[in-house]
Motif scaffolding. Structure first.
Motif, PDB file in Angstrom:
ATOM      1  N   GLY A 189       0.603  -1.190  -0.151  1.00 23.94           N
ATOM      2  CA  GLY A 189       0.022   0.017  -0.095  1.00 23.94           C
ATOM      3  C   GLY A 189       0.726   1.078   0.146  1.00 23.94           C
ATOM      4  N   PRO A 190       0.401   2.328   0.562  1.00 32.66           N
ATOM      5  CA  PRO A 190       1.147   3.622   0.448  1.00 32.66           C
ATOM      6  C   PRO A 190       2.188   3.833   1.525  1.00 32.66           C
ATOM      7  CG  PRO A 190      -1.168   3.959   1.427  1.00 32.66           C
ATOM      8  CD  PRO A 190      -1.179   2.646   0.755  1.00 32.66           C
ATOM      9  N   ILE A 191       2.302   2.809   2.330  1.00 33.84           N
ATOM     10  CA  ILE A 191       3.050   2.887   3.451  1.00 33.84           C
ATOM     11  C   ILE A 191       3.643   1.365   3.672  1.00 33.84           C
ATOM     12  CG2 ILE A 191       3.630   3.298   5.867  1.00 33.84           C
ATOM     13  CD1 ILE A 191       1.396   5.488   5.638  1.00 33.84           C
ATOM     14  N   ALA A 192       4.884   1.279   3.815  1.00 35.15           N
ATOM     15  CA  ALA A 192       5.430  -0.168   4.001  1.00 35.15           C
ATOM     16  C   ALA A 192       6.431  -0.201   5.002  1.00 35.15           C
ATOM     17  CB  ALA A 192       5.937  -0.757   2.424  1.00 35.15           C
ATOM     18  N   PRO A 193       6.471  -1.356   5.725  1.00 31.97           N
ATOM     19  CA  PRO A 193       7.360  -1.464   6.731  1.00 31.97           C
ATOM     20  C   PRO A 193       8.703  -1.922   6.120  1.00 31.97           C
ATOM     21  CG  PRO A 193       6.341  -3.733   6.521  1.00 31.97           C
ATOM     22  CD  PRO A 193       5.732  -2.470   5.625  1.00 31.97           C
ATOM     23  N   VAL A 194       9.907  -1.274   6.713  1.00 35.68           N
ATOM     24  CA  VAL A 194      11.297  -1.421   6.130  1.00 35.68           C
ATOM     25  C   VAL A 194      12.278  -1.477   7.401  1.00 35.68           C
ATOM     26  CG1 VAL A 194      10.813  -0.327   4.111  1.00 35.68           C
ATOM     27  CG2 VAL A 194      11.653   1.092   5.961  1.00 35.68           C
ATOM     28  N   GLU A 195      13.528  -1.919   6.962  1.00 35.46           N
ATOM     29  CA  GLU A 195      14.672  -1.765   8.047  1.00 35.46           C
ATOM     30  C   GLU A 195      15.587  -0.694   7.447  1.00 35.46           C
ATOM     31  OE1 GLU A 195      15.266  -5.453  11.061  1.00 35.46           O
ATOM     32  OE2 GLU A 195      16.327  -5.535   9.045  1.00 35.46           O
ATOM     33  N   LEU A 196      15.850   0.311   8.271  1.00 34.41           N
ATOM     34  CA  LEU A 196      16.784   1.118   7.720  1.00 34.41           C
ATOM     35  C   LEU A 196      18.271   0.742   8.005  1.00 34.41           C
ATOM     36  CD1 LEU A 196      15.305   4.639   9.225  1.00 34.41           C
ATOM     37  CD2 LEU A 196      15.055   3.526   6.952  1.00 34.41           C
ATOM     38  N   ALA A 197      18.414  -0.162   8.999  1.00 35.90           N
ATOM     39  CA  ALA A 197      19.755  -0.852   9.344  1.00 35.90           C
ATOM     40  C   ALA A 197      19.264  -2.114  10.039  1.00 35.90           C
ATOM     41  CB  ALA A 197      20.482   0.379  10.194  1.00 35.90           C
ATOM     42  N   PRO A 198      20.111  -2.997  10.133  1.00 38.36           N
ATOM     43  CA  PRO A 198      19.873  -3.887  10.997  1.00 38.36           C
ATOM     44  C   PRO A 198      19.214  -3.728  12.481  1.00 38.36           C
ATOM     45  CG  PRO A 198      21.919  -4.281   9.916  1.00 38.36           C
ATOM     46  CD  PRO A 198      21.620  -2.952   9.666  1.00 38.36           C
ATOM     47  N   GLY A 199      17.990  -4.260  12.628  1.00 41.67           N
ATOM     48  CA  GLY A 199      17.230  -4.132  13.812  1.00 41.67           C
ATOM     49  C   GLY A 199      16.812  -2.815  14.038  1.00 41.67           C
ATOM     50  N   VAL A 200      16.613  -1.897  13.016  1.00 35.97           N
ATOM     51  CA  VAL A 200      16.013  -0.657  13.299  1.00 35.97           C
ATOM     52  C   VAL A 200      15.054  -0.393  12.414  1.00 35.97           C
ATOM     53  CG1 VAL A 200      16.581   1.901  12.792  1.00 35.97           C
ATOM     54  CG2 VAL A 200      18.370   0.340  13.431  1.00 35.97           C
ATOM     55  N   PRO A 201      13.784  -0.844  12.674  1.00 40.20           N
ATOM     56  CA  PRO A 201      12.443  -0.624  11.753  1.00 40.20           C
ATOM     57  C   PRO A 201      11.945   0.570  11.672  1.00 40.20           C
ATOM     58  CG  PRO A 201      11.957  -1.255  14.146  1.00 40.20           C
ATOM     59  CD  PRO A 201      13.326  -1.442  14.118  1.00 40.20           C
ATOM     60  N   ALA A 202      11.238   0.754  10.650  1.00 41.41           N
ATOM     61  CA  ALA A 202      10.491   1.803  10.263  1.00 41.41           C
ATOM     62  C   ALA A 202       9.457   1.879   9.277  1.00 41.41           C
ATOM     63  CB  ALA A 202      11.630   2.932   9.675  1.00 41.41           C
ATOM     64  N   ASN A 203       8.665   2.797   8.915  1.00 41.80           N
ATOM     65  CA  ASN A 203       7.759   2.624   7.931  1.00 41.80           C
ATOM     66  C   ASN A 203       7.962   3.778   6.896  1.00 41.80           C
ATOM     67  OD1 ASN A 203       5.632   0.888   8.967  1.00 41.80           O
ATOM     68  ND2 ASN A 203       5.425   2.181  10.440  1.00 41.80           N
ATOM     69  N   LEU A 204       8.101   3.292   5.682  1.00 41.98           N
ATOM     70  CA  LEU A 204       8.249   4.115   4.406  1.00 41.98           C
ATOM     71  C   LEU A 204       7.243   4.669   3.465  1.00 41.98           C
ATOM     72  CD1 LEU A 204      11.033   4.990   3.059  1.00 41.98           C
ATOM     73  CD2 LEU A 204      10.753   3.306   1.549  1.00 41.98           C
ATOM     74  N   ILE A 205       6.916   5.834   3.072  1.00 42.48           N
ATOM     75  CA  ILE A 205       5.956   6.452   2.761  1.00 42.48           C
ATOM     76  C   ILE A 205       6.436   6.298   1.055  1.00 42.48           C
ATOM     77  CG2 ILE A 205       4.640   8.091   2.052  1.00 42.48           C
ATOM     78  CD1 ILE A 205       4.957   9.341   4.591  1.00 42.48           C
ATOM     79  N   VAL A 206       5.619   5.378   0.360  1.00 34.38           N
ATOM     80  CA  VAL A 206       5.896   5.232  -1.086  1.00 34.38           C
ATOM     81  C   VAL A 206       4.951   5.798  -2.155  1.00 34.38           C
ATOM     82  CG1 VAL A 206       7.331   3.118  -0.747  1.00 34.38           C
ATOM     83  CG2 VAL A 206       4.918   3.014  -1.096  1.00 34.38           C
ATOM     84  N   SER A 207       3.785   6.585  -1.425  1.00 35.92           N
ATOM     85  CA  SER A 207       2.887   7.266  -2.298  1.00 35.92           C
ATOM     86  C   SER A 207       3.174   8.808  -2.346  1.00 35.92           C
ATOM     87  CB  SER A 207       1.593   6.843  -1.713  1.00 35.92           C
ATOM     88  OG  SER A 207       0.569   7.727  -1.959  1.00 35.92           O
ATOM     89  N   TYR A 208       2.852   9.313  -3.583  1.00 33.12           N
ATOM     90  CA  TYR A 208       3.091  10.784  -3.628  1.00 33.12           C
ATOM     91  C   TYR A 208       1.999  11.319  -2.749  1.00 33.12           C
ATOM     92  CZ  TYR A 208       3.538  15.019  -6.210  1.00 33.12           C
ATOM     93  OH  TYR A 208       3.838  16.492  -6.416  1.00 33.12           O
ATOM     94  N   ASP A 209       0.760  10.978  -2.765  1.00 34.68           N
ATOM     95  CA  ASP A 209      -0.319  11.785  -2.101  1.00 34.68           C
ATOM     96  C   ASP A 209      -0.020  11.601  -0.751  1.00 34.68           C
ATOM     97  OD1 ASP A 209      -1.457  12.612  -4.502  1.00 34.68           O
ATOM     98  OD2 ASP A 209      -3.005  11.087  -4.292  1.00 34.68           O
ATOM     99  N   ALA A 210       0.153  10.472  -0.212  1.00 33.52           N
ATOM    100  CA  ALA A 210       0.452  10.360   1.160  1.00 33.52           C
ATOM    101  C   ALA A 210       1.774  11.155   1.740  1.00 33.52           C
ATOM    102  CB  ALA A 210       0.476   8.724   1.522  1.00 33.52           C
ATOM    103  N   ALA A 211       2.806  11.206   0.960  1.00 36.24           N
ATOM    104  CA  ALA A 211       3.825  12.088   1.288  1.00 36.24           C
ATOM    105  C   ALA A 211       3.464  13.600   1.231  1.00 36.24           C
ATOM    106  CB  ALA A 211       4.990  11.736   0.296  1.00 36.24           C
ATOM    107  N   LEU A 212       2.801  14.001   0.528  1.00 38.56           N
ATOM    108  CA  LEU A 212       2.172  15.240   0.655  1.00 38.56           C
ATOM    109  C   LEU A 212       1.480  15.507   1.589  1.00 38.56           C
ATOM    110  CD1 LEU A 212       1.252  16.651  -2.975  1.00 38.56           C
ATOM    111  CD2 LEU A 212       3.043  17.404  -1.550  1.00 38.56           C
TER     112      LEU A 212
END
Length: 439
Positions: A21-44
Protein backbone atom coordinates in the motif's frame (compact mmCIF):
# COMPACT_ATOMS: atom_id res chain seq x y z
CA UNK A 1 17.33 -0.60 2.65
CA UNK A 2 20.94 -0.75 3.77
CA UNK A 3 22.51 -3.45 1.57
CA UNK A 4 24.17 -3.50 -1.84
CA UNK A 5 21.07 -5.06 -3.42
CA UNK A 6 18.99 -2.02 -2.50
CA UNK A 7 21.74 0.36 -3.65
CA UNK A 8 21.99 -1.37 -7.03
CA UNK A 9 18.28 -1.21 -7.82
CA UNK A 10 16.17 0.80 -5.36
CA UNK A 11 13.34 1.04 -7.90
CA UNK A 12 12.81 -2.71 -7.61
CA UNK A 13 12.56 -2.38 -3.83
CA UNK A 14 10.03 0.43 -4.15
CA UNK A 15 7.93 -1.66 -6.54
CA UNK A 16 7.90 -4.53 -4.07
CA UNK A 17 7.04 -2.24 -1.17
CA UNK A 18 4.04 -0.82 -3.00
CA UNK A 19 2.35 -4.20 -2.61
CA UNK A 20 1.83 -3.17 1.03
CA UNK A 21 0.00 0.00 0.00
CA UNK A 22 1.06 3.65 0.38
CA UNK A 23 3.17 2.85 3.45
CA UNK A 24 5.40 -0.18 3.89
CA UNK A 25 7.50 -1.64 6.73
CA UNK A 26 11.27 -1.49 6.18
CA UNK A 27 14.56 -1.75 8.05
CA UNK A 28 16.85 1.28 7.78
CA UNK A 29 19.68 -0.75 9.32
CA UNK A 30 19.79 -4.18 10.94
CA UNK A 31 17.28 -4.12 13.79
CA UNK A 32 16.07 -0.57 13.06
CA UNK A 33 12.44 -0.79 11.87
CA UNK A 34 10.60 2.07 10.21
CA UNK A 35 7.65 2.72 7.94
CA UNK A 36 8.37 4.09 4.48
CA UNK A 37 5.95 6.29 2.53
CA UNK A 38 6.00 5.23 -1.12
CA UNK A 39 2.91 7.16 -2.26
CA UNK A 40 3.08 10.71 -3.63
CA UNK A 41 -0.29 11.74 -2.15
CA UNK A 42 0.52 10.27 1.27
CA UNK A 43 3.91 12.01 1.27
CA UNK A 44 2.26 15.36 0.50
CA UNK A 45 -0.31 14.82 3.26
CA UNK A 46 2.46 14.25 5.79
CA UNK A 47 4.56 17.19 4.61
CA UNK A 48 1.58 19.55 4.73
CA UNK A 49 0.50 18.52 8.24
CA UNK A 50 3.48 19.02 10.57
CA UNK A 51 1.28 19.25 13.66
CA UNK A 52 0.01 15.71 13.05
CA UNK A 53 3.41 14.40 11.94
CA UNK A 54 6.06 16.06 14.15
CA UNK A 55 9.79 15.88 13.44
CA UNK A 56 11.15 15.52 16.96
CA UNK A 57 12.83 12.06 17.21
CA UNK A 58 13.86 12.10 20.86
CA UNK A 59 11.37 9.54 22.21
CA UNK A 60 12.36 7.10 19.42
CA UNK A 61 16.02 8.00 19.87
CA UNK A 62 15.89 7.01 23.53
CA UNK A 63 15.10 3.42 22.47
CA UNK A 64 18.10 3.13 20.15
CA UNK A 65 21.55 1.88 21.18
CA UNK A 66 24.33 4.45 21.09
CA UNK A 67 26.03 2.67 18.18
CA UNK A 68 22.90 2.59 15.97
CA UNK A 69 24.33 3.39 12.51
CA UNK A 70 21.44 5.64 11.43
CA UNK A 71 21.43 7.65 14.65
CA UNK A 72 23.86 10.37 13.46
CA UNK A 73 21.52 11.10 10.53
CA UNK A 74 18.28 10.89 12.52
CA UNK A 75 19.09 11.97 16.08
CA UNK A 76 17.61 15.19 17.42
CA UNK A 77 19.48 18.39 16.81
CA UNK A 78 18.03 21.85 17.48
CA UNK A 79 17.73 22.87 13.85
CA UNK A 80 15.09 23.51 11.18
CA UNK A 81 14.74 19.85 10.26
CA UNK A 82 13.97 18.35 13.68
CA UNK A 83 11.68 21.04 15.08
CA UNK A 84 8.17 22.35 14.47
CA UNK A 85 6.03 25.38 15.24
CA UNK A 86 7.56 28.61 16.61
CA UNK A 87 10.94 26.98 17.28
CA UNK A 88 11.16 25.83 13.67
CA UNK A 89 10.05 29.26 12.42
CA UNK A 90 12.79 30.96 14.47
CA UNK A 91 15.53 28.67 13.18
CA UNK A 92 14.30 28.84 9.60
CA UNK A 93 14.21 32.64 9.61
CA UNK A 94 17.92 32.70 10.40
CA UNK A 95 18.67 30.33 7.53
CA UNK A 96 16.44 31.97 4.91
CA UNK A 97 17.45 35.54 5.81
CA UNK A 98 21.13 34.63 5.58
CA UNK A 99 20.71 32.78 2.30
CA UNK A 100 18.91 35.83 0.89
CA UNK A 101 22.12 37.83 1.30
CA UNK A 102 23.94 35.67 -1.25
CA UNK A 103 24.17 37.37 -4.65
CA UNK A 104 22.92 34.81 -7.18
CA UNK A 105 24.66 36.36 -10.20
CA UNK A 106 28.00 36.52 -8.44
CA UNK A 107 27.49 32.98 -7.13
CA UNK A 108 27.15 31.84 -10.75
CA UNK A 109 30.44 33.57 -11.58
CA UNK A 110 32.18 31.83 -8.70
CA UNK A 111 30.86 28.41 -9.73
CA UNK A 112 32.16 29.03 -13.26
CA UNK A 113 35.60 30.03 -12.01
CA UNK A 114 35.78 27.05 -9.68
CA UNK A 115 34.70 24.70 -12.48
CA UNK A 116 37.37 26.12 -14.79
CA UNK A 117 40.09 25.61 -12.19
CA UNK A 118 39.03 22.04 -11.53
CA UNK A 119 38.82 21.15 -15.23
CA UNK A 120 42.24 22.75 -15.73
CA UNK A 121 43.66 20.43 -13.08
CA UNK A 122 42.66 17.26 -14.96
CA UNK A 123 41.94 18.45 -18.49
CA UNK A 124 45.32 17.43 -19.92
CA UNK A 125 44.92 13.86 -18.64
CA UNK A 126 42.06 12.89 -20.94
CA UNK A 127 40.37 10.91 -18.16
CA UNK A 128 39.15 11.46 -14.62
CA UNK A 129 36.82 10.22 -11.91
CA UNK A 130 34.34 13.07 -12.09
CA UNK A 131 32.77 12.13 -8.78
CA UNK A 132 35.93 12.60 -6.71
CA UNK A 133 37.68 15.28 -8.77
CA UNK A 134 34.74 17.44 -9.81
CA UNK A 135 31.27 16.66 -8.44
CA UNK A 136 32.61 16.59 -4.87
CA UNK A 137 34.99 19.51 -5.25
CA UNK A 138 32.52 22.04 -6.70
CA UNK A 139 30.12 22.07 -3.72
CA UNK A 140 33.03 21.69 -1.29
CA UNK A 141 34.61 24.89 -2.57
CA UNK A 142 31.25 26.68 -2.68
CA UNK A 143 30.69 25.65 0.92
CA UNK A 144 34.17 26.75 1.97
CA UNK A 145 33.63 30.12 0.35
CA UNK A 146 30.11 30.85 1.61
CA UNK A 147 31.13 29.77 5.11
CA UNK A 148 34.44 31.63 4.98
CA UNK A 149 35.96 28.27 5.86
CA UNK A 150 39.67 27.37 5.52
CA UNK A 151 40.06 24.51 3.00
CA UNK A 152 41.57 22.00 5.43
CA UNK A 153 38.78 22.56 7.93
CA UNK A 154 36.16 22.34 5.18
CA UNK A 155 37.53 19.01 4.01
CA UNK A 156 37.31 17.58 7.53
CA UNK A 157 33.74 18.78 7.89
CA UNK A 158 32.69 17.17 4.61
CA UNK A 159 34.57 13.94 5.42
CA UNK A 160 32.63 13.69 8.66
CA UNK A 161 29.32 14.26 6.88
CA UNK A 162 30.11 11.63 4.23
CA UNK A 163 30.91 9.10 6.97
CA UNK A 164 27.51 9.76 8.52
CA UNK A 165 25.71 9.33 5.19
CA UNK A 166 27.56 6.09 4.47
CA UNK A 167 27.09 4.75 8.03
CA UNK A 168 30.81 3.89 8.09
CA UNK A 169 32.11 4.32 11.66
CA UNK A 170 29.24 6.77 12.27
CA UNK A 171 30.27 7.63 15.84
CA UNK A 172 33.76 8.57 14.66
CA UNK A 173 32.32 10.54 11.75
CA UNK A 174 29.92 12.37 14.06
CA UNK A 175 32.77 13.27 16.40
CA UNK A 176 34.86 14.58 13.50
CA UNK A 177 31.96 16.68 12.30
CA UNK A 178 31.33 18.02 15.80
CA UNK A 179 34.90 19.04 16.55
CA UNK A 180 35.40 20.62 13.13
CA UNK A 181 32.22 22.68 13.39
CA UNK A 182 33.20 23.87 16.86
CA UNK A 183 36.50 25.05 15.37
CA UNK A 184 34.63 26.99 12.66
CA UNK A 185 32.33 28.69 15.16
CA UNK A 186 35.28 29.60 17.38
CA UNK A 187 37.04 31.07 14.35
CA UNK A 188 34.01 33.15 13.35
CA UNK A 189 33.38 34.39 16.87
CA UNK A 190 36.94 35.71 16.94
CA UNK A 191 36.90 37.10 13.39
CA UNK A 192 33.46 37.52 11.74
CA UNK A 193 33.30 38.23 8.03
CA UNK A 194 31.02 38.41 5.00
CA UNK A 195 29.86 34.81 5.23
CA UNK A 196 26.93 32.66 6.33
CA UNK A 197 28.15 31.87 9.87
CA UNK A 198 28.79 35.54 10.61
CA UNK A 199 25.42 36.63 9.23
CA UNK A 200 23.67 33.97 11.28
CA UNK A 201 25.50 35.11 14.41
CA UNK A 202 24.30 38.67 13.80
CA UNK A 203 20.67 37.69 13.13
CA UNK A 204 18.02 39.18 15.48
CA UNK A 205 16.96 35.64 16.47
CA UNK A 206 20.09 35.57 18.66
CA UNK A 207 21.00 31.93 18.23
CA UNK A 208 23.15 30.36 20.91
CA UNK A 209 26.43 28.83 19.75
CA UNK A 210 24.80 25.43 20.14
CA UNK A 211 21.86 26.41 17.91
CA UNK A 212 24.17 28.11 15.41
CA UNK A 213 26.30 25.01 14.99
CA UNK A 214 23.26 22.89 14.25
CA UNK A 215 21.87 25.21 11.58
CA UNK A 216 25.30 25.26 9.92
CA UNK A 217 25.58 21.47 10.03
CA UNK A 218 22.14 21.17 8.45
CA UNK A 219 23.05 23.54 5.63
CA UNK A 220 26.37 21.79 5.12
CA UNK A 221 24.76 18.37 5.03
CA UNK A 222 22.28 19.56 2.41
CA UNK A 223 24.86 21.55 0.47
CA UNK A 224 27.74 19.11 -0.02
CA UNK A 225 26.92 15.40 -0.16
CA UNK A 226 23.48 15.73 -1.87
CA UNK A 227 24.81 18.46 -4.19
CA UNK A 228 27.67 16.20 -5.22
CA UNK A 229 25.16 13.48 -6.03
CA UNK A 230 22.94 15.86 -7.99
CA UNK A 231 25.87 16.90 -10.17
CA UNK A 232 27.16 13.36 -10.67
CA UNK A 233 23.72 11.85 -11.34
CA UNK A 234 22.97 14.62 -13.80
CA UNK A 235 26.20 14.03 -15.73
CA UNK A 236 25.60 10.27 -15.71
CA UNK A 237 22.16 10.76 -17.23
CA UNK A 238 23.43 13.16 -19.90
CA UNK A 239 26.19 10.77 -20.95
CA UNK A 240 24.21 7.54 -20.81
CA UNK A 241 20.64 8.33 -21.85
CA UNK A 242 20.05 8.56 -25.59
CA UNK A 243 17.37 11.19 -25.01
CA UNK A 244 20.13 13.63 -24.00
CA UNK A 245 23.32 12.25 -25.54
CA UNK A 246 22.68 13.68 -29.00
CA UNK A 247 22.81 17.35 -27.98
CA UNK A 248 25.28 17.85 -25.18
CA UNK A 249 26.79 21.02 -26.66
CA UNK A 250 23.49 22.64 -27.54
CA UNK A 251 23.23 25.00 -24.56
CA UNK A 252 21.67 24.82 -21.14
CA UNK A 253 18.32 23.26 -22.04
CA UNK A 254 19.51 19.62 -22.05
CA UNK A 255 21.16 20.22 -18.67
CA UNK A 256 18.01 21.68 -17.16
CA UNK A 257 15.95 18.81 -18.56
CA UNK A 258 18.43 16.28 -17.16
CA UNK A 259 18.27 17.88 -13.72
CA UNK A 260 14.47 17.74 -13.81
CA UNK A 261 14.69 14.05 -14.67
CA UNK A 262 17.21 13.32 -11.91
CA UNK A 263 15.18 15.17 -9.30
CA UNK A 264 12.16 13.06 -10.24
CA UNK A 265 13.79 9.64 -10.59
CA UNK A 266 17.13 9.69 -8.72
CA UNK A 267 16.92 12.51 -6.15
CA UNK A 268 20.20 12.84 -4.26
CA UNK A 269 18.35 12.46 -0.96
CA UNK A 270 16.12 9.51 -1.81
CA UNK A 271 14.67 8.68 1.63
CA UNK A 272 14.69 11.00 4.61
CA UNK A 273 12.68 13.60 6.59
CA UNK A 274 11.31 11.17 9.16
CA UNK A 275 8.32 12.04 11.32
CA UNK A 276 7.32 10.40 14.58
CA UNK A 277 3.63 9.92 15.50
CA UNK A 278 3.13 10.82 19.15
CA UNK A 279 0.50 8.09 19.56
CA UNK A 280 -0.76 5.08 17.64
CA UNK A 281 -2.75 6.31 14.66
CA UNK A 282 -4.39 5.22 11.42
CA UNK A 283 -3.15 6.91 8.26
CA UNK A 284 -3.62 5.99 4.59
CA UNK A 285 -5.16 2.68 5.64
CA UNK A 286 -2.14 1.72 7.76
CA UNK A 287 -1.81 1.48 11.55
CA UNK A 288 1.21 3.55 12.58
CA UNK A 289 2.70 2.82 16.02
CA UNK A 290 3.77 5.76 18.17
CA UNK A 291 7.39 6.84 17.99
CA UNK A 292 8.29 4.55 15.08
CA UNK A 293 9.99 6.55 12.30
CA UNK A 294 7.74 7.34 9.35
CA UNK A 295 10.28 8.02 6.62
CA UNK A 296 9.46 9.82 3.39
CA UNK A 297 10.73 8.19 0.22
CA UNK A 298 11.07 11.10 -2.14
CA UNK A 299 12.29 8.72 -4.85
CA UNK A 300 9.38 6.30 -4.48
CA UNK A 301 6.80 9.08 -4.21
CA UNK A 302 8.14 10.78 -7.33
CA UNK A 303 7.85 7.54 -9.32
CA UNK A 304 4.46 6.56 -7.91
CA UNK A 305 2.52 4.84 -10.75
CA UNK A 306 -0.59 6.65 -9.51
CA UNK A 307 0.76 9.97 -10.80
CA UNK A 308 -1.24 10.90 -13.87
CA UNK A 309 1.50 12.64 -15.84
CA UNK A 310 4.77 11.28 -17.16
CA UNK A 311 5.98 14.75 -18.17
CA UNK A 312 9.12 15.61 -16.21
CA UNK A 313 10.92 18.22 -18.30
CA UNK A 314 10.05 21.59 -16.79
CA UNK A 315 7.83 19.91 -14.20
CA UNK A 316 8.90 21.01 -10.70
CA UNK A 317 6.14 19.21 -8.77
CA UNK A 318 8.57 16.53 -7.58
CA UNK A 319 9.34 16.16 -3.87
CA UNK A 320 13.13 16.17 -4.13
CA UNK A 321 13.20 19.49 -2.25
CA UNK A 322 10.49 18.30 0.18
CA UNK A 323 7.32 20.41 0.57
CA UNK A 324 5.35 22.45 3.06
CA UNK A 325 7.07 24.31 5.89
CA UNK A 326 10.13 22.06 5.58
CA UNK A 327 10.76 22.81 1.90
CA UNK A 328 14.49 23.16 1.26
CA UNK A 329 15.30 26.88 1.65
CA UNK A 330 18.43 26.62 -0.53
CA UNK A 331 16.97 24.90 -3.57
CA UNK A 332 17.61 27.84 -5.91
CA UNK A 333 21.25 27.97 -4.84
CA UNK A 334 21.63 24.21 -5.16
CA UNK A 335 20.11 24.06 -8.62
CA UNK A 336 22.18 26.99 -9.85
CA UNK A 337 25.42 25.41 -8.64
CA UNK A 338 24.58 22.07 -10.25
CA UNK A 339 23.42 23.47 -13.59
CA UNK A 340 26.38 25.83 -13.99
CA UNK A 341 28.88 23.14 -12.99
CA UNK A 342 27.46 20.68 -15.52
CA UNK A 343 27.17 23.27 -18.30
CA UNK A 344 30.79 24.35 -17.86
CA UNK A 345 31.96 20.73 -17.88
CA UNK A 346 30.11 19.87 -21.09
CA UNK A 347 31.12 23.10 -22.83
CA UNK A 348 34.80 22.49 -22.08
CA UNK A 349 34.82 18.70 -22.70
CA UNK A 350 32.21 18.26 -25.48
CA UNK A 351 33.29 14.72 -26.41
CA UNK A 352 33.27 13.43 -22.83
CA UNK A 353 32.03 9.84 -22.49
CA UNK A 354 31.76 7.19 -19.80
CA UNK A 355 34.86 5.00 -19.39
CA UNK A 356 32.71 1.96 -18.59
CA UNK A 357 29.22 0.86 -19.64
CA UNK A 358 26.60 2.62 -17.58
CA UNK A 359 25.41 -0.66 -16.06
CA UNK A 360 28.90 -1.20 -14.61
CA UNK A 361 28.73 1.95 -12.51
CA UNK A 362 28.13 1.08 -8.87
CA UNK A 363 26.12 2.82 -6.17
CA UNK A 364 27.04 3.38 -2.55
CA UNK A 365 24.88 1.47 -0.07
CA UNK A 366 22.83 3.36 2.47
CA UNK A 367 19.14 4.05 3.08
CA UNK A 368 19.19 7.81 2.62
CA UNK A 369 21.13 8.88 -0.47
CA UNK A 370 21.35 7.98 -4.16
CA UNK A 371 25.09 8.15 -4.70
CA UNK A 372 27.58 6.65 -7.14
CA UNK A 373 30.90 5.24 -5.92
CA UNK A 374 32.72 6.71 -8.92
CA UNK A 375 32.01 8.32 -12.30
CA UNK A 376 34.98 7.57 -14.61
CA UNK A 377 35.01 9.41 -17.95
CA UNK A 378 37.28 9.92 -20.95
CA UNK A 379 37.65 12.90 -23.26
CA UNK A 380 40.06 14.57 -25.67
CA UNK A 381 42.74 16.24 -23.54
CA UNK A 382 42.35 20.01 -23.31
CA UNK A 383 44.40 22.85 -21.86
CA UNK A 384 42.22 25.36 -20.03
CA UNK A 385 43.95 28.78 -19.97
CA UNK A 386 44.56 30.58 -16.70
CA UNK A 387 42.63 33.88 -16.54
CA UNK A 388 44.79 37.00 -16.39
CA UNK A 389 43.32 38.00 -13.03
CA UNK A 390 44.03 34.63 -11.44
CA UNK A 391 47.63 34.34 -10.28
CA UNK A 392 49.41 30.96 -10.28
CA UNK A 393 48.51 28.98 -7.20
CA UNK A 394 45.88 31.47 -6.11
CA UNK A 395 42.18 31.96 -6.58
CA UNK A 396 39.29 34.07 -5.45
CA UNK A 397 38.74 31.51 -2.71
CA UNK A 398 41.86 32.89 -1.04
CA UNK A 399 40.90 36.58 -0.94
CA UNK A 400 39.96 38.20 2.38
CA UNK A 401 36.27 38.08 3.09
CA UNK A 402 36.04 41.87 2.81
CA UNK A 403 36.87 41.49 -0.91
CA UNK A 404 34.15 38.91 -1.49
CA UNK A 405 32.56 39.03 -4.94
CA UNK A 406 29.71 36.60 -4.28
CA UNK A 407 28.07 38.11 -1.22
CA UNK A 408 26.57 41.48 -0.42
CA UNK A 409 28.89 43.70 1.68
CA UNK A 410 26.34 44.08 4.46
CA UNK A 411 27.21 44.77 8.04
CA UNK A 412 27.74 41.63 10.07
CA UNK A 413 28.20 40.95 13.73
CA UNK A 414 30.50 43.25 15.67
CA UNK A 415 33.98 41.76 16.04
CA UNK A 416 34.83 40.73 19.57
CA UNK A 417 38.08 41.40 21.30
CA UNK A 418 40.24 38.26 21.10
CA UNK A 419 40.91 36.62 24.41
CA UNK A 420 43.13 33.82 25.53
CA UNK A 421 41.48 30.42 25.96
CA UNK A 422 40.11 29.85 29.39
CA UNK A 423 39.26 26.73 31.30
CA UNK A 424 35.61 27.85 31.12
CA UNK A 425 35.76 27.96 27.32
CA UNK A 426 37.36 24.55 27.14
CA UNK A 427 34.68 23.13 29.43
CA UNK A 428 31.98 24.61 27.17
CA UNK A 429 33.53 23.03 24.08
CA UNK A 430 33.91 19.66 25.78
CA UNK A 431 30.36 19.82 27.10
CA UNK A 432 28.95 20.63 23.67
CA UNK A 433 30.92 17.83 22.06
CA UNK A 434 29.62 15.32 24.61
CA UNK A 435 26.04 16.57 24.20
CA UNK A 436 26.28 16.30 20.40
CA UNK A 437 27.33 12.67 20.69
CA UNK A 438 24.38 11.98 22.97
CA UNK A 439 26.47 11.48 26.12
Amino acid sequence: MYGQEFAADPAATYRALRSHGPIAPVELAPGVPANLIVSYDAALDVLRNPSTFPRDPRRWQATMPADCPVLPMMMYRPNCLFTDGPVHARYRSVVTDSLARVDQNALRENVERTAERLIRSFGKEGQVDLLAEYALMVPLQMFQYLYGCPPELGERLVAGMIGIFDMIEPEKANEQLTQSMIELITLKRASPGQDMPSWMMAHPANLTDEELIHQLVLLMGAGTEPEKNLIANGVRLLLADERFAGDLSGGSMPVEEALDEVLWTDPPMANYSATYPVQDMDFAGVRLPADTPLVLSFAAANTDPALTTGQRSGNRAHLAWSAGVHTCPAQQHARLIASVAIEKLLDTLPDMRLSVPVDQLTWRPGPFHRALTALPVRFTPVAVPVPLDESPGGSRWNVPRSQSQSTHPDTTSTPREPSSPSSGKRRWLSSLARWWRGR
